[in-house]
Design a protein around this motif. Structure first.
Motif, PDB file in Angstrom:
ATOM      1  N   LYS A 147     -53.699   9.095  -1.482  1.00 57.15           N
ATOM      2  CA  LYS A 147     -55.131   8.900  -1.203  1.00 57.15           C
ATOM      3  C   LYS A 147     -55.543   7.469  -1.539  1.00 57.15           C
ATOM      4  O   LYS A 147     -56.463   6.913  -0.930  1.00 57.15           O
ATOM      5  N   ASN A 148     -54.844   6.870  -2.498  1.00 55.40           N
ATOM      6  CA  ASN A 148     -55.131   5.482  -2.875  1.00 55.40           C
ATOM      7  C   ASN A 148     -54.644   4.488  -1.825  1.00 55.40           C
ATOM      8  O   ASN A 148     -54.983   3.306  -1.888  1.00 55.40           O
ATOM      9  N   TRP A 149     -53.837   4.978  -0.875  1.00 52.15           N
ATOM     10  CA  TRP A 149     -53.312   4.094   0.168  1.00 52.15           C
ATOM     11  C   TRP A 149     -53.959   4.430   1.513  1.00 52.15           C
ATOM     12  O   TRP A 149     -53.390   4.184   2.574  1.00 52.15           O
ATOM     13  N   GLY A 181     -39.640   6.708   1.153  1.00 51.16           N
ATOM     14  CA  GLY A 181     -39.310   7.168  -0.191  1.00 51.16           C
ATOM     15  C   GLY A 181     -37.967   7.880  -0.225  1.00 51.16           C
ATOM     16  O   GLY A 181     -37.507   8.397   0.791  1.00 51.16           O
ATOM     17  N   ILE A 182     -37.340   7.866  -1.397  1.00 53.15           N
ATOM     18  CA  ILE A 182     -36.093   8.603  -1.625  1.00 53.15           C
ATOM     19  C   ILE A 182     -36.206   9.295  -2.972  1.00 53.15           C
ATOM     20  O   ILE A 182     -36.575   8.668  -3.969  1.00 53.15           O
ATOM     21  N   GLY A 183     -35.905  10.576  -2.996  1.00 51.80           N
ATOM     22  CA  GLY A 183     -35.959  11.343  -4.242  1.00 51.80           C
ATOM     23  C   GLY A 183     -34.580  11.863  -4.613  1.00 51.80           C
ATOM     24  O   GLY A 183     -33.778  12.190  -3.742  1.00 51.80           O
ATOM     25  N   ALA A 233     -46.121   2.507   3.853  1.00 51.42           N
ATOM     26  CA  ALA A 233     -44.737   2.723   3.416  1.00 51.42           C
ATOM     27  C   ALA A 233     -44.391   1.861   2.207  1.00 51.42           C
ATOM     28  O   ALA A 233     -43.638   2.289   1.323  1.00 51.42           O
ATOM     29  N   ASP A 234     -44.936   0.641   2.146  1.00 45.90           N
ATOM     30  CA  ASP A 234     -44.678  -0.237   0.995  1.00 45.90           C
ATOM     31  C   ASP A 234     -45.183   0.402  -0.302  1.00 45.90           C
ATOM     32  O   ASP A 234     -44.479   0.430  -1.314  1.00 45.90           O
ATOM     33  N   HIS A 235     -46.416   0.900  -0.253  1.00 52.36           N
ATOM     34  CA  HIS A 235     -47.003   1.565  -1.422  1.00 52.36           C
ATOM     35  C   HIS A 235     -46.186   2.807  -1.797  1.00 52.36           C
ATOM     36  O   HIS A 235     -45.941   3.070  -2.980  1.00 52.36           O
ATOM     37  N   ARG A 263     -42.976   3.574  -1.162  1.00 56.10           N
ATOM     38  CA  ARG A 263     -41.653   3.275  -1.737  1.00 56.10           C
ATOM     39  C   ARG A 263     -41.780   2.838  -3.202  1.00 56.10           C
ATOM     40  O   ARG A 263     -40.986   3.248  -4.055  1.00 56.10           O
ATOM     41  N   ALA A 264     -42.791   2.012  -3.471  1.00 55.22           N
ATOM     42  CA  ALA A 264     -43.010   1.553  -4.851  1.00 55.22           C
ATOM     43  C   ALA A 264     -43.313   2.743  -5.764  1.00 55.22           C
ATOM     44  O   ALA A 264     -42.847   2.797  -6.910  1.00 55.22           O
ATOM     45  N   TRP A 265     -44.051   3.712  -5.248  1.00 57.67           N
ATOM     46  CA  TRP A 265     -44.394   4.909  -6.024  1.00 57.67           C
ATOM     47  C   TRP A 265     -43.135   5.705  -6.350  1.00 57.67           C
ATOM     48  O   TRP A 265     -42.941   6.151  -7.484  1.00 57.67           O
ATOM     49  N   PHE A 266     -42.249   5.867  -5.367  1.00 61.82           N
ATOM     50  CA  PHE A 266     -41.011   6.628  -5.584  1.00 61.82           C
ATOM     51  C   PHE A 266     -40.139   5.964  -6.642  1.00 61.82           C
ATOM     52  O   PHE A 266     -39.525   6.644  -7.474  1.00 61.82           O
ATOM     53  N   VAL A 267     -40.070   4.645  -6.627  1.00 61.91           N
ATOM     54  CA  VAL A 267     -39.279   3.932  -7.632  1.00 61.91           C
ATOM     55  C   VAL A 267     -39.852   4.187  -9.026  1.00 61.91           C
ATOM     56  O   VAL A 267     -39.108   4.403  -9.991  1.00 61.91           O
TER      57      VAL A 267
END
Length: 335
Positions: free
Chosen positions: A50-52, A137-139, A250-252, A254-258
């Protein structure tokens, strides 16, 4: 004329507003449905999204094939499912799950962080036909270990002729199983453990994630065992149609998943620790090296066949040899 331009402008603004407000449907695979850790991770991601400027709607699936079917039909704007199946949409990210390529949680965490790094942004975008896809993202799901119904199957030689359930869509599994002389039995992620528990197959490879919920201990009984050898690291990919999401989404993501990796790996380690010691068996050092050599030869062949992405194979080898510099493969070329 001015009136017509005003009407046209108003219409365009309304169209953009409608587009911005449209929900994005995310098809989420988890063997345990909404009760599973993968689904819970994506619930947290949905809240963060929601922040993105996104407004996502999660749809839970316990059948991975159905996820792909609905994604292809346009019912989902994104999906979250195992990298083995998602590899068809992005070979670079999907190759993290190369057989034997990631032998520990430590290396897995490094590998996922590397893939999602902004330096690899171009590699995470794929154009297939007229469609554009992006890895958002990758989990981590966990390292898959060998489970056998009879603990006498404690060497490569003794695996010969034994039935091994493999995921029918993953050519890599079929090739490796044939290399050790076992008989591949086609299965799906929703029924491979069932085949093991029912005695239809002698061997499977599965992460700790599946042990308790899918009752693998029933297949082990009093004669089976879990061989403490990492066959493959299992991850899940979040693949989106980028045109359905806000710019920079997608940038946001991916950073979240890391940022979630330490917590995710802590969960994986907890589940691995919960498997009772009585079910565990260690391979001899000699057999460990034999398995490593078979997996290495298989990875090289599969990379030549175009199943695995060469850059990722090089990255994973460097990661392995950074951790274990004396391993036999570190002095060899080929990956």
């Amino acid at each position: 004329m001015k009136k017509r331009i005003l009407i046209l402008s108003t219409g365009l603004l309304f169209s953009f507003s409608t587009l911005a407000q449209a929900k994005q449907n995310i098809c989420v695979f988890d063997l345990l449905g909404k009760a599973g850790e993968s689904y819970k991770l994506i619930e947290e991601w949905a809240l963060a999204s929601k922040n993105w400027d996104a407004d996502v709607n999660l749809m839970a699936y316990q059948d991975e094939a159905k996820v792909e079917q609905d994604f292809k039909a346009g019912k989902c704007d994104a999906f979250y499912m195992t990298s083995m199946r998602a590899r068809a949409y992005n070979k670079f990210a999907g190759s993290i799950d190369a057989l034997g390529g990631v032998p520990s949680n430590h290396i897995a965490q490094k590998a996922i962080s590397f893939v999602l790094d902004k330096r690899n942004k171009k590699r995470l975008v794929s154009n297939i036909g007229n469609e554009k896809y992006e890895v958002a993202g990758i989990g981590q799901i966990g390292t898959a270990y060998l489970f056998v119904r009879d603990k006498s199957i404690n060497s490569i030689e003794k695996a010969a002729g034994k039935k091994f359930a493999i995921l029918h869509y993953d050519q890599a599994q079929k090739i490796i199983v044939q290399r050790i002389g076992a008989v591949p039995v086609m299965a799906d992620i929703s029924n491979f453990v069932k085949k093991f528990n029912n005695g239809e197959v002698d061997m499977i490879a599965a992460p700790a994630y599946a042990f308790k919920p899918l009752e693998i201990y029933k297949g082990l009984g009093t004669t089976g065992t879990m061989i403490n050898f990492p066959v493959v690291n299992v991850t899940a990919d979040l693949i989106i149609r980028p045109d359905k999401f806000p710019s920079g989404f997608a940038d946001h993501s991916r950073a979240w998943f890391v940022q979630q990796l330490p917590k995710t790996f802590a969960i994986v380690k907890r589940m691995e620790a919960e498997i009772p010691a009585k079910y565990r068996m260690n391979l001899s050092k000699e057999d460990q090296v034999k398995y490593q050599k078979i997996l290495r030869e298989g990875r090289i062949d599969l990379t030549k066949q175009g199943i695995y992405e060469p850059t990722m194979m090089t990255v994973l080898k460097k990661a392995r040899c950074t951790v274990e510099r004396t391993n036999f493969e570190c002095s060899l070329s080929g990956e």
